[in-house]
Design an enzyme around this catalytic site. Sequence first.
Site, PDB file in Angstrom:
ATOM      1  N   GLU A   1       0.793  -1.232   0.000  1.00 54.03           N
ATOM      2  CA  GLU A   1       0.000   0.000   0.000  1.00 54.03           C
ATOM      3  C   GLU A   1       0.827   1.286   0.000  1.00 54.03           C
ATOM      4  O   GLU A   1       0.920   2.002   1.016  1.00 54.03           O
ATOM      5  CB  GLU A   1      -0.971  -0.007   1.189  1.00 54.03           C
TER       6      GLU A   1
ATOM      7  N   GLU B   1      -6.158  -8.035  -0.197  1.00 53.90           N
ATOM      8  CA  GLU B   1      -6.750  -7.826   1.141  1.00 53.90           C
ATOM      9  C   GLU B   1      -8.191  -7.410   0.970  1.00 53.90           C
ATOM     10  O   GLU B   1      -8.506  -6.545   0.145  1.00 53.90           O
ATOM     11  CB  GLU B   1      -6.046  -6.691   1.924  1.00 53.90           C
TER      12      GLU B   1
HETATM   13  C1  FCB Z   1      -4.796  -2.306   5.300  1.00 53.21           C
HETATM   14  C2  FCB Z   1      -3.456  -2.761   5.835  1.00 53.21           C
HETATM   15  C3  FCB Z   1      -3.534  -3.820   6.894  1.00 53.21           C
HETATM   16  C4  FCB Z   1      -4.703  -3.605   7.813  1.00 53.21           C
HETATM   17  C5  FCB Z   1      -5.968  -3.417   7.025  1.00 53.21           C
HETATM   18  C6  FCB Z   1      -7.201  -3.261   7.864  1.00 53.21           C
HETATM   19  O1  FCB Z   1      -4.709  -0.996   4.842  1.00 53.21           O
HETATM   20  O2  FCB Z   1      -2.676  -3.255   4.790  1.00 53.21           O
HETATM   21  O3  FCB Z   1      -2.320  -3.853   7.563  1.00 53.21           O
HETATM   22  O4  FCB Z   1      -4.438  -2.536   8.648  1.00 53.21           O
HETATM   23  O5  FCB Z   1      -5.842  -2.283   6.213  1.00 53.21           O
END
Ligand code: FCB
Length: 437
Positions: free
Chosen positions: A167, A351
């Site tokens: 990210e 994710e």
């Molecule tokens: C993302 C992150 C992870 C976690 C989730 C909820 O942005 O990569 O580490 O904090 O959000």
Amino acid sequence: MQFKRSDFPEGFLFSAATSSYQIEGHGFGGAGLTHWDTFAATPGNVVRAEHGQVACDHYHRFEEDLDLARDMGLDAYRFSTSWARVMPEGRGTVNAQGLDFYDRLVDAMLERGLKPQATLYHWELPAALADLGGWRNPDISHWLADFATVVMGRIGDRVFSAVPINEPFCVGWLSHFEGHHAPGMRDIRSTAHAMHHVLTGHGRAIQAMRALGMRNLGAVCNFEYAAPADDSPDAAASARLYDGIYNRFFMDGLFKGSYPADVLEGMGPYMPRGWQEDFDLIGQPLDWLGLNYYTRQLVKPNDGAWPCFDFVKGPLPKTQTGWEIYPDGLHHFLSWVHETYTKGLPLFVTENGMANDDLPGRDDMERMAYLDQHLAAARRALEEGVPLQGYTFWSLLDNYEWALGYEKRFGLVHVDFDTLERRPKASYHAIARALET
Ligand code: FCB
């Protein structure tokens, strides 16, 4: 849950993600201080000043945690490597215990039939590098490449895939403009430098891993759907700019060799010298792109300095973190990224998940609904021809949710932070059943 493995193509990879500082426990095994330790120790930055010294104690319990991942029926496991665990000062001396840990961790995944999906950097910068300016210092691309060479020199022969940085938006904007994450800065020049160096760092780390002969290298970016708070043209313009900063800046940089003009209107004067010359480095050929997706944001204009926008609380149902639940956003980004940027490159959802006020013994129905809706959105994109090859749940375990401390629970497995006992939630069992079929 509604979804089944058989709804997805043969070979589609299901995995769950964690990250090093959020679960390992940083107080063990000779790891060096990180900027998250110092950020957390400064009052006002993190809820109850909570830190990652013990976290889930995964450092000592990784076998049990990987058993849980295997028993859920997952195909892969997404993890990250802590820079300060491997190189306590960020450069120079290597901590043998740290390297041994990742060596054992990767072997333990393979023994359980889990494909290791590695991320080099998921945010815990060694404090010694923060002293040198961290992501503001152009030399960081070389430091990251050296770390890549050390850690992947040891485990790169066995990982299934690897990515330099989790990210870039959070490393750049969230940490240097909004100040929500370490190092907690609020400065536009620092932001411009960090947003550029996170991409030069990405490029050089990719080069370092290619030099080791590694394959299946990608990038993982996060995306947030930007919606205007009302029907006015000004709100539309605000949402467009937020989309530029959050989503287009990094995509344009990685895939188009430029940055979006609307973002440069505000950041251009503060960019590091010679930034225009770096796009060959930034645009290293990739084998896949990972998308992290959670929510949308409603945006409206304000009278302040650039970027002149504020966020408005939206009307949709929300998670424990107050994030609106908006599965269409996932479908939007998968299609948009495929059509606008990656054009056939394999995509992965790296994710997706939600925080919920989970108590042991109470079924996390909200999480099951959230995951089903997002998996349906992903499937819609697949059916429309988006080359999506996998989906990753965030997260395997309840863990250290950064500035929000331990209270926001994202796990498929409940963790009692006093006893460190793990208890699979209802969603865990439902996913296990779905993946069997
Ligand atoms: C993302 C992150 C992870 C976690 C989730 C909820 O942005 O990569 O580490 O904090 O959000």
